[in-house]
Design a protein around this motif. Structure first.
Motif, PDB file in Angstrom:
ATOM      1  N   CYS A   1      -8.967  12.881  -6.838  1.00 30.92           N
ATOM      2  CA  CYS A   1     -10.155  12.171  -6.350  1.00 30.92           C
ATOM      3  C   CYS A   1     -10.153  10.682  -6.695  1.00 30.92           C
ATOM      4  CB  CYS A   1     -11.416  12.808  -6.917  1.00 30.92           C
ATOM      5  SG  CYS A   1     -11.747  14.472  -6.285  1.00 30.92           S
ATOM      6  N   LEU A   2      -9.324  10.280  -7.636  1.00 30.32           N
ATOM      7  CA  LEU A   2      -9.334   8.885  -8.084  1.00 30.32           C
ATOM      8  C   LEU A   2      -9.104   7.901  -6.942  1.00 30.32           C
ATOM      9  CD1 LEU A   2      -7.484   8.921 -11.530  1.00 30.32           C
ATOM     10  CD2 LEU A   2      -9.793   8.069 -11.078  1.00 30.32           C
ATOM     11  N   ASP A   3      -8.144   8.202  -6.074  1.00 23.64           N
ATOM     12  CA  ASP A   3      -7.748   7.253  -5.040  1.00 23.64           C
ATOM     13  C   ASP A   3      -7.930   7.790  -3.634  1.00 23.64           C
ATOM     14  OD1 ASP A   3      -6.784   5.256  -6.889  1.00 23.64           O
ATOM     15  OD2 ASP A   3      -5.118   6.606  -7.293  1.00 23.64           O
ATOM     16  N   ASP A   4      -8.707   8.845  -3.479  1.00 23.99           N
ATOM     17  CA  ASP A   4      -8.792   9.454  -2.146  1.00 23.99           C
ATOM     18  C   ASP A   4     -10.204   9.978  -1.896  1.00 23.99           C
ATOM     19  OD1 ASP A   4      -8.462  11.085   0.189  1.00 23.99           O
ATOM     20  OD2 ASP A   4      -6.307  11.097  -0.229  1.00 23.99           O
ATOM     21  N   TYR A   5     -10.925   9.254  -1.061  1.00 20.19           N
ATOM     22  CA  TYR A   5     -12.300   9.644  -0.744  1.00 20.19           C
ATOM     23  C   TYR A   5     -12.338  11.008  -0.068  1.00 20.19           C
ATOM     24  CZ  TYR A   5     -16.880   9.674   1.469  1.00 20.19           C
ATOM     25  OH  TYR A   5     -18.135  10.031   1.879  1.00 20.19           O
ATOM     26  N   ALA A   6     -11.337  11.299   0.750  1.00 28.60           N
ATOM     27  CA  ALA A   6     -11.318  12.578   1.473  1.00 28.60           C
ATOM     28  C   ALA A   6     -11.281  13.757   0.496  1.00 28.60           C
ATOM     29  CB  ALA A   6     -10.122  12.633   2.420  1.00 28.60           C
ATOM     30  N   CYS A   7     -10.567  13.611  -0.616  1.00 28.90           N
ATOM     31  CA  CYS A   7     -10.526  14.668  -1.632  1.00 28.90           C
ATOM     32  C   CYS A   7     -11.908  14.890  -2.230  1.00 28.90           C
ATOM     33  CB  CYS A   7      -9.543  14.298  -2.747  1.00 28.90           C
ATOM     34  SG  CYS A   7      -7.820  14.302  -2.256  1.00 28.90           S
ATOM     35  N   SER A   8     -12.577  13.786  -2.566  1.00 26.36           N
ATOM     36  CA  SER A   8     -13.919  13.890  -3.140  1.00 26.36           C
ATOM     37  C   SER A   8     -14.881  14.544  -2.160  1.00 26.36           C
ATOM     38  CB  SER A   8     -14.431  12.489  -3.510  1.00 26.36           C
ATOM     39  OG  SER A   8     -13.569  11.869  -4.437  1.00 26.36           O
ATOM     40  N   GLU A   9     -14.782  14.155  -0.909  1.00 28.35           N
ATOM     41  CA  GLU A   9     -15.680  14.691   0.113  1.00 28.35           C
ATOM     42  C   GLU A   9     -15.468  16.199   0.284  1.00 28.35           C
ATOM     43  OE1 GLU A   9     -17.221  13.232   4.453  1.00 28.35           O
ATOM     44  OE2 GLU A   9     -15.049  13.229   4.118  1.00 28.35           O
ATOM     45  N   GLU A  10     -14.197  16.614   0.345  1.00 27.16           N
ATOM     46  CA  GLU A  10     -13.913  18.039   0.515  1.00 27.16           C
ATOM     47  C   GLU A  10     -14.412  18.839  -0.690  1.00 27.16           C
ATOM     48  OE1 GLU A  10     -10.204  21.161   1.241  1.00 27.16           O
ATOM     49  OE2 GLU A  10      -9.846  19.003   1.429  1.00 27.16           O
ATOM     50  N   ALA A  11     -14.193  18.301  -1.887  1.00 22.18           N
ATOM     51  CA  ALA A  11     -14.654  18.994  -3.093  1.00 22.18           C
ATOM     52  C   ALA A  11     -16.175  19.146  -3.088  1.00 22.18           C
ATOM     53  CB  ALA A  11     -14.193  18.232  -4.335  1.00 22.18           C
ATOM     54  N   CYS A  12     -16.875  18.098  -2.668  1.00 19.02           N
ATOM     55  CA  CYS A  12     -18.342  18.174  -2.591  1.00 19.02           C
ATOM     56  C   CYS A  12     -18.776  19.239  -1.594  1.00 19.02           C
ATOM     57  CB  CYS A  12     -18.908  16.817  -2.188  1.00 19.02           C
ATOM     58  SG  CYS A  12     -18.926  15.617  -3.528  1.00 19.02           S
TER      59      CYS A  12
END
Length: 274
Positions: A232-243
């Motif tokens: 998630c540090l460098d990738d908004y898409a990862c954060s969004e999917e996790a949420c």
């Protein structure tokens, strides 16, 4: 050693079996066997047409490296890595392939040897194949070898391209093998590289990590948190999917009941999600 040199199958087999047995018995035997010049003969025997000769020879080499750095160095000096990786990829018995993986783990343990081992052609392809179809013991040795080799940053994309990500995620999903933490430590190394991050996301890795935060052991959650943080540090898409998968509630639970390390990681992920 004379039996190994004989060119007669039964004699070669007897020599390889006895060296395997003796090498396992004691550290002094391991020194004597190496000093007598057996390592080049055993490496040559890996190319034997006899399945059993190959199996006992790779096992003898593995035993010779037990707590013996000099013997590891002797194998490298004898230019044995290509033959060992060949057994890893094409060994006639699965036991031989798995012993080759264990031997590569032993050889890559020292920083001074790691680059040489990692540079052997086909090593990551062979490890990826065994990670897919090996026994639990074989997969454990592959994961341990990968952990060593992926300390070298430029090896990480090579491992990704060889196809290690999907079988690592499968190991993380299967608690029955007892290799969840081991697979996550390797994924942690891959997550910080662009190709690794993309491969993990493509293989539904975020869902796997969130599932581990929901149902894993304390140590599983700790490692899953660490991998998720790096992703998630460098990738908004990862954060969004996790949420979207409900990670926030799980992280809030970890802040209360997780290990100290998991709590620190969870807090950092929560900051990123804000």
């Amino acid at each position: 050693m004379n039996r190994l040199r004989s060119g007669i199958h039964d004699q070669e087999l007897g020599g390889a079996k006895e060296l395997r047995r003796l090498a396992k018995l004691s550290s002094s035997n391991r020194i004597r066997i190496s000093e007598a010049g057996a390592i080049p003969l055993l490496l040559k025997a890996l190319k034997s047409s006899g399945t059993d000769v190959q199996a006992h020879s790779i096992a003898a080499l593995l035993n010779l490296t037990i707590r013996n750095d000099a013997n590891k160095q002797a194998i490298l000096l004898a230019k044995g890595l290509d033959s060992i990786v060949d057994v890893l990829k094409k060994g006639k018995l699965q036991e031989s392939r798995e012993n080759a993986a264990a031997l590569l783990f032993n050889l890559s343990h020292a920083n001074s040897h790691r680059m040489t081992v990692a540079s052997t052609e086909g090593i990551f392809t062979g490890l990826a194949e065994l990670l897919r179809d090996g026994s639990a013991r074989g997969k454990r040795d592959v994961a341990a070898a990968l952990f060593n080799l992926l300390q070298i940053r430029h090896c990480r994309p090579l491992a990704v391209r060889a196809g290690v990500v999907v079988p690592l995620l499968r190991l993380a999903q299967d608690s029955s093998l007892g290799l969840v933490d081991e697979s996550l430590t390797v994924l942690l190394n891959l997550a910080g590289h662009q190709e690794g991050r993309f491969a993990i996301m493509q293989a539904s890795g975020i869902r796997t990590l969130v599932d581990l935060l929901r149902r894993g052991s304390d140590s599983n959650k700790e490692y899953a948190c660490a991998v998720l943080l790096v992703l998630c540090l460098d990738d908004y898409a990862c954060s969004e999917e996790a949420c979207n998968l409900g990670v926030q509630e799980l992280l809030e639970n970890l802040l209360v009941s997780g290990t100290e390390r998991a709590q620190r990681k969870a807090a950092k992920i929560m900051e990123l999600l804000k």
